[in-house]
Design a protein around this motif. Structure first.
Motif, mmCIF file in Angstrom:
data_model
loop_
_atom_site.group_PDB
_atom_site.id
_atom_site.type_symbol
_atom_site.label_atom_id
_atom_site.label_comp_id
_atom_site.label_asym_id
_atom_site.label_seq_id
_atom_site.Cartn_x
_atom_site.Cartn_y
_atom_site.Cartn_z
ATOM 1 N N SER A 25 0.824 -1.219 0.000
ATOM 2 C CA SER A 25 0.000 0.000 0.000
ATOM 3 C C SER A 25 0.854 1.264 0.000
ATOM 4 O O SER A 25 0.391 2.331 -0.374
ATOM 5 N N GLN A 26 2.125 1.122 0.403
ATOM 6 C CA GLN A 26 3.046 2.264 0.388
ATOM 7 C C GLN A 26 3.817 2.353 -0.925
ATOM 8 O O GLN A 26 4.701 3.181 -1.067
ATOM 9 N N GLY A 27 3.497 1.481 -1.881
ATOM 10 C CA GLY A 27 4.065 1.568 -3.207
ATOM 11 C C GLY A 27 5.250 0.660 -3.475
ATOM 12 O O GLY A 27 5.826 0.705 -4.561
ATOM 13 N N PHE A 28 5.629 -0.164 -2.529
ATOM 14 C CA PHE A 28 6.747 -1.079 -2.737
ATOM 15 C C PHE A 28 6.299 -2.292 -3.550
ATOM 16 O O PHE A 28 5.159 -2.734 -3.430
ATOM 17 N N MET A 29 7.196 -2.844 -4.367
ATOM 18 C CA MET A 29 6.998 -4.153 -4.972
ATOM 19 C C MET A 29 7.521 -5.158 -3.951
ATOM 20 O O MET A 29 8.674 -5.067 -3.535
ATOM 21 N N VAL A 30 6.688 -6.074 -3.530
ATOM 22 C CA VAL A 30 7.044 -7.021 -2.479
ATOM 23 C C VAL A 30 7.115 -8.421 -3.069
ATOM 24 O O VAL A 30 6.153 -8.901 -3.679
ATOM 25 N N HIS A 31 8.252 -9.064 -2.902
ATOM 26 C CA HIS A 31 8.430 -10.457 -3.308
ATOM 27 C C HIS A 31 8.456 -11.297 -2.034
ATOM 28 O O HIS A 31 9.280 -11.062 -1.152
ATOM 29 N N VAL A 32 7.522 -12.223 -1.930
ATOM 30 C CA VAL A 32 7.384 -13.071 -0.748
ATOM 31 C C VAL A 32 7.878 -14.475 -1.094
ATOM 32 O O VAL A 32 7.428 -15.068 -2.078
ATOM 33 N N ILE A 33 8.814 -14.970 -0.308
ATOM 34 C CA ILE A 33 9.234 -16.371 -0.422
ATOM 35 C C ILE A 33 8.669 -17.107 0.787
ATOM 36 O O ILE A 33 8.935 -16.731 1.934
ATOM 37 N N THR A 34 7.857 -18.114 0.522
ATOM 38 C CA THR A 34 7.203 -18.857 1.594
ATOM 39 C C THR A 34 7.063 -20.321 1.179
ATOM 40 O O THR A 34 6.858 -20.607 -0.007
ATOM 41 N N PRO A 35 7.184 -21.236 2.127
ATOM 42 C CA PRO A 35 6.982 -22.642 1.787
ATOM 43 C C PRO A 35 5.500 -22.999 1.614
ATOM 44 O O PRO A 35 5.175 -24.072 1.138
ATOM 45 N N HIS A 36 4.621 -22.093 1.990
ATOM 46 C CA HIS A 36 3.178 -22.355 1.960
ATOM 47 C C HIS A 36 2.542 -21.759 0.708
ATOM 48 O O HIS A 36 2.968 -20.707 0.234
ATOM 49 N N ALA A 37 1.515 -22.409 0.208
ATOM 50 C CA ALA A 37 0.751 -21.853 -0.904
ATOM 51 C C ALA A 37 -0.206 -20.805 -0.352
ATOM 52 O O ALA A 37 -1.004 -21.093 0.533
ATOM 53 N N ILE A 38 -0.080 -19.583 -0.832
ATOM 54 C CA ILE A 38 -0.981 -18.509 -0.401
ATOM 55 C C ILE A 38 -1.443 -17.736 -1.627
ATOM 56 O O ILE A 38 -0.800 -17.761 -2.674
ATOM 57 N N ASN A 39 -2.565 -17.050 -1.487
ATOM 58 C CA ASN A 39 -3.104 -16.249 -2.576
ATOM 59 C C ASN A 39 -2.370 -14.920 -2.652
ATOM 60 O O ASN A 39 -1.858 -14.417 -1.655
ATOM 61 N N THR A 40 -2.351 -14.344 -3.838
ATOM 62 C CA THR A 40 -1.773 -13.017 -4.005
ATOM 63 C C THR A 40 -2.567 -12.026 -3.177
ATOM 64 O O THR A 40 -3.789 -12.046 -3.170
#
Length: 64
Positions: A25-40
């Motif tokens: 929401s502050q305008g950053f592009m966020v790349h998430v690495i997680t072992p779990h399947a999650i929705n965007t």
């Protein structure tokens, strides 16, 4: 709009999801690495399912 990217490890948990949404929401592009399947979570949050020691994921996420 901020064009900086952030790599968030463990962003699939309760705190990580909240942080990813806030950074997005502050305008950053966020790349998430997680072992779990999650929705965007937002349009500029990118989910990479796997482990941080997986070089294929890191090569996609980290710039040269």
């Amino acid at each position: 709009m901020n064009k900086k990217g952030i790599l968030l490890l463990g962003g699939g948990g309760f705190l990580g999801k909240s942080l990813a949404k806030r950074l997005s929401s502050q305008g950053f592009m966020v790349h998430v690495i997680t072992p779990h399947a999650i929705n965007t979570m937002a349009s500029n949050v990118f989910i990479h399912q796997g482990s941080m020691d997986d070089n294929r994921i890191l090569d996609k996420v980290l710039p040269d």
